[in-house]
Design an enzyme around this catalytic site. Sequence first.
Site, mmCIF file in Angstrom:
data_model
loop_
_atom_site.group_PDB
_atom_site.id
_atom_site.type_symbol
_atom_site.label_atom_id
_atom_site.label_comp_id
_atom_site.label_asym_id
_atom_site.label_seq_id
_atom_site.Cartn_x
_atom_site.Cartn_y
_atom_site.Cartn_z
ATOM 1 C CG HIS A 1 -2.226 0.294 0.718
ATOM 2 N ND1 HIS A 1 -3.480 -0.096 1.959
ATOM 3 C CD2 HIS A 1 -2.176 2.202 0.486
ATOM 4 C CE1 HIS A 1 -4.714 1.302 1.275
ATOM 5 N NE2 HIS A 1 -3.649 2.525 0.985
ATOM 6 C CG LEU B 1 4.999 5.531 -4.984
ATOM 7 C CD1 LEU B 1 5.621 4.304 -6.719
ATOM 8 C CD2 LEU B 1 6.421 5.702 -4.302
ATOM 9 N NE ARG B 2 -0.284 11.390 -2.613
ATOM 10 C CZ ARG B 2 -0.963 10.828 -1.959
ATOM 11 N NH1 ARG B 2 -2.021 10.041 -2.961
ATOM 12 N NH2 ARG B 2 -1.284 11.088 -1.338
ATOM 13 C CG ASP C 1 -6.957 2.902 -1.085
ATOM 14 O OD1 ASP C 1 -6.833 2.929 0.328
ATOM 15 O OD2 ASP C 1 -5.275 3.957 -1.173
ATOM 16 C CG HIS D 1 -6.304 1.823 5.323
ATOM 17 N ND1 HIS D 1 -7.754 1.583 4.868
ATOM 18 C CD2 HIS D 1 -5.583 2.806 3.364
ATOM 19 C CE1 HIS D 1 -8.085 2.468 4.067
ATOM 20 N NE2 HIS D 1 -7.245 3.057 3.692
ATOM 21 C CG ASN E 1 -9.848 7.879 4.907
ATOM 22 O OD1 ASN E 1 -10.401 7.954 6.391
ATOM 23 N ND2 ASN E 1 -10.818 8.507 4.361
ATOM 24 C CG ASP F 1 -2.725 4.483 3.324
ATOM 25 O OD1 ASP F 1 -2.968 5.038 2.671
ATOM 26 O OD2 ASP F 1 -3.270 4.454 4.261
ATOM 27 N N GLY G 1 -3.475 11.955 4.938
ATOM 28 C CA GLY G 1 -2.563 10.987 5.046
ATOM 29 C C GLY G 1 -0.970 10.943 5.439
HETATM 30 O O1 DOR Z 1 -5.306 8.963 4.928
HETATM 31 C C1 DOR Z 1 -5.199 7.937 3.921
HETATM 32 N N1 DOR Z 1 -4.745 9.472 2.388
HETATM 33 N N2 DOR Z 1 -6.018 7.875 3.142
HETATM 34 C C2 DOR Z 1 -6.245 7.618 1.805
HETATM 35 O O2 DOR Z 1 -6.963 6.032 2.000
HETATM 36 C C3 DOR Z 1 -5.834 8.229 0.895
HETATM 37 C C4 DOR Z 1 -4.144 8.450 1.189
HETATM 38 C C5 DOR Z 1 -3.723 9.266 0.123
HETATM 39 O O3 DOR Z 1 -3.817 9.051 -0.717
HETATM 40 O O4 DOR Z 1 -3.760 10.561 0.610
#
Ligand code: DOR
Length: 424
Positions: free
Chosen positions: A57, A60-61, A148, A228, A274, A301, A320
């Site tokens: 999980h 990498l954006r 996700d 998660h 989240n 995550d 995140g």
């Molecule tokens: O905290 C989180 N950040 N939960 C997620 O499900 C997505 C993630 C994100 O992409 O930043």
Amino acid sequence: MSALVIKGGRVLDASGERVADVVIDDGRIAAVGADLSAPDVIDAGGCVVAPGLVDLHTHLRQPGREEAETIESGSRAAALGGFTCVVAMPNTEPAIDCAAVVREVLALGRVSSCDVRASAAITVGRAGERLTGMAELAGLGVRLFTDDGNGVQDDRLMRRAMEYSSGLGVVLAQHCENEALSAGGHMHEGEWSSRLGIPGQPAESEELMVMRDIALARLTGATIHFQHLSTAGSIAMVRAAKAGGLPVSAEATTHHFTLTHAECASYDPVFKVNPPLRTAADVAAVKAGLGDGALDAIATDHAPHEPERKELPFDEAPPGMLGLETALALALTELDAPLAQVLALLSWQPAAIAGVAAEHGGDLAVGRPANLCVIDTSATWTVDPARLASRARNTPYAGRTLTGRVRHTLLRGEPVVLDGEPTR
Ligand code: DOR
């Protein structure tokens, strides 16, 4: 590249532990035994030599939010954390939901510091309305499908996704969140959200979707992986489903066994995530689940966000936290678990779920691909956000002193981290 030997370490994999040198040649393990030599020597004195870690999980954006992370910077962070393989989440911009984006991510991954596997969305654009072309994407090597960032809200569509995925040899993974219940919530709904005046999301938002998907797994016979998990109730349901013989698996993140919702009292959005940080009882349930097999894997995550967005007020900042560079040390420091169990949760068990066990997480045996890490289990270090390889800085562990550090990481036989420093 000439052959090299990793000398003087304790080798630890799923088959046990022994003192041995490991010779690597042409990307593979060529010999394991006492007093071996090779032209190049990597010192592992006082360290554990283990299969590389696998993260189920990772955000990498790329494509789309390269100011927060790129495949290059994120995979460097992964290698520094001991990971040789990460599964990239599909909530990029555009989403990883079609062949072109899968190909782009895989191509960038091929020249990066760890093995980057693309997951793909269950629904087009992660919009929850139409299924993606899973068969085509599976043909490109996608083994894990998830929306996700969001859960699939529509029960009927999720049933169809499960039926469709069954024949493809892929895993459906769910971000469990019933949005009708979580809407408008920025932290866990409970004592702290009341005190702070921040709207919360109840534990039941996660638990209702876990309950539904267990029911759908029973109906369809499909496998499902829960991402998660953060509440005691979710973990109890997964434990019971496994006891009943259902093919379910589950992960928990490092932050869900190290931090509680009390951290939000600082109003610092670095603690916004989240699913949200939960209660001390939930943290204890996550640890218990990691200990008794209800949970199969520790996932990071890893969710980088650029400072301008993460410094917005709590209710406006995106959720995140960073995770790749601290996951192993947090597990070693905070879990009262033997090293072999920590490695099972971070290496060979997630490797099996991700479908990468032929290359990652396997025993350090002759002929196997040389994807491994060398860990100094007694080294202590203090997390300094400025020194992280990630482009982002949103770690909730700044200033924390942890025990356990990755000394070297090898990818296909090549050192990508040497003495704690990246080589690429
Ligand atoms: O905290 C989180 N950040 N939960 C997620 O499900 C997505 C993630 C994100 O992409 O930043």
